[in-house]
Structures are given as C-alpha cells and as structure tokens.
Write a protein that holds these residues in place. Structure first.
Motif, PDB file in Angstrom:
ATOM      1  N   VAL A 105       0.852  -1.164  -0.019  1.00 31.99           N
ATOM      2  CA  VAL A 105      -0.059   0.051  -0.018  1.00 31.99           C
ATOM      3  C   VAL A 105       0.830   1.261   0.085  1.00 31.99           C
ATOM      4  O   VAL A 105       1.562   1.456   1.016  1.00 31.99           O
ATOM      5  CB  VAL A 105      -1.051   0.029   1.202  1.00 31.99           C
ATOM      6  CG1 VAL A 105      -1.749   1.293   1.372  1.00 31.99           C
ATOM      7  CG2 VAL A 105      -2.068  -1.296   1.062  1.00 31.99           C
ATOM      8  N   GLY A 111      -2.164  -1.193  -3.614  1.00 34.84           N
ATOM      9  CA  GLY A 111      -2.971  -0.251  -3.153  1.00 34.84           C
ATOM     10  C   GLY A 111      -2.464   1.430  -3.083  1.00 34.84           C
ATOM     11  O   GLY A 111      -1.113   1.571  -2.942  1.00 34.84           O
ATOM     12  N   ILE A 149      -7.871   0.615  -2.450  1.00 39.53           N
ATOM     13  CA  ILE A 149      -7.272  -0.594  -1.861  1.00 39.53           C
ATOM     14  C   ILE A 149      -8.034  -1.549  -2.705  1.00 39.53           C
ATOM     15  O   ILE A 149      -9.349  -1.810  -2.248  1.00 39.53           O
ATOM     16  CB  ILE A 149      -7.475  -0.592  -0.387  1.00 39.53           C
ATOM     17  CG1 ILE A 149      -6.932   0.537   0.363  1.00 39.53           C
ATOM     18  CG2 ILE A 149      -6.597  -1.872   0.054  1.00 39.53           C
ATOM     19  CD1 ILE A 149      -5.630   0.875   0.808  1.00 39.53           C
TER      20      ILE A 149
END
Ligand code: 5GP
Ligand code: MG
Length: 177
Positions: A36, A64, A89
């Motif tokens: 992420v 993400g 995400i």
C-alpha cells in the motif's frame, strides 16, 4: 543552497531490488502480501516493489494507494487545507500482510495517520513499513521494517526524492536551508 546527490538512479534500482528480496525472504506467505503506497510518492514505489516481487516469485502482489491526510494529528492545528488525494485498496486486507510504502520517514506522524486510515478497511494480520529514505527525527515510537537508506539529516535540511513516474527521473538529493 546546493543540492547533494545521495542516491543515483542506479543506486535506487539496486536498493528497491534489495528491499523486494528482503520482503520475499522475510514473509512466510508471500501470497498474502498487499503493498500500500502512501500518497504521493509511496504509490510508484509500491508499484515498483510489486513488479520486482512478481519478477522474483512469479506471483501478483496487489498494490493499493492510501490517502491519509484526514487522519493527520495536525489537522486544524496548522492553517492549511489538506490536499485530499485518492485511496484505492483493490483487495480485502483482512488477515493480510500489509506493507505500507513511503518515500521518506521523518517524524513518523504520517505513518501513524496511515495506519489509522488503513484499519478502516479491515484488520490486517501484520502491518509493516518500507521506506526509501529514513532521515531520522522520530516523534513517535515508529520504525521501518525495510529501509532503503538511512540519511541522518539536520532539521533544516530537505530530502528531495525524484521518481521517474512523478518527476521524470530517479534521484535523491539533500539540500540545506
Ligand atoms: P513524517 O510524517 O514522518 O514527519 O514525514 C513523512 C512524510 O512527509 C512522508 O510522506 C514524506 O513524503 C514527507 N517528508 C517528510 N520529510 C521529508 C523530506 O525531507 N523530503 C521529502 N521528500 N519528503 C518528506
Ligand atoms: Mg509523502
């Protein structure tokens, strides 16, 4: 003030390759990893790490992007309007090994905010942190699991991280004043 190069494009390529190998080496179930990126420059870095993991392990690591500006602890303290960027995400993070990725780790306040923003999406098994540069000056009990380069810096210095995706070329510079 003159800029000093602390990481060339070639250094950055090797550093990201080493971090991707470390992630593979230390993650028991590499298939449970979700990368992420912390907006803005963490996102292209997360994408690059995912491509390298795919290259080494022949698996798709989901990526993400996280905007954490509304979770900052200085909202309302400073006279500024946060520029809200997008959060995307693409997979569930419940039970996953989530690796937050950022360009520079400084006080740790962005990482704290990012963890708060992230857990709105589920409860990962583990949250880890990968940063290209750790410049010191922590104000919270936060450390990175994966560090590209430690660059001890003075408070008045600024680390300029340039990435091909956002700035046309890969380079890290330090400037003072
Ligand atoms: P912290 O919240 O840890 O104080 O700062 C980290 C965040 O601010 C990161 O998202 C990073 O992009 C940005 N940041 C803090 N210091 C610097 C710096 O010297 N150079 C750059 N490029 N970003 C910084
Ligand atoms: Mg940032």
């Amino acid at each position: 003030m003159p800029n000093k190069t602390v990481m060339t494009a070639e250094d950055m390529r090797r550093t990201l390759s080493r971090i991707a190998h470390e992630i593979v080496e230390r993650t028991r179930d590499i298939r449970s990893v979700v990368l992420v990126g912390m907006q803005t420059r963490g996102v292209p870095l997360a994408n690059r790490l995912a491509s390298l993991i795919t290259e080494y392990e022949k698996i798709e690591a989901p990526v993400g992007a996280l905007d954490f500006s509304l979770y900052r602890d200085d909202l309302g303290r400073r006279n500024f309007n946060p520029q809200v960027k997008s959060t995307d995400i693409p997979v569930g993070i419940e039970g996953k090994v989530v690796i937050l990725v950022d360009d520079v780790l400084f006080t740790g306040r962005s990482t704290r905010a990012a963890m708060d923003a992230l857990i709105e999406y589920g409860r990962p098994k583990i949250i880890q942190l990968a940063v290209l540069i750790d410049r010191g000056h922590r104000e919270l009990p936060i450390r990175a699991d994966y560090v590209g380069k430690n660059i001890p810096s003075a408070a008045n210095e600024d680390i300029k991280v340039k990435l091909a995706e956002t700035d046309g070329a890969d380079e890290v510079l330090i400037s003072s004043g």
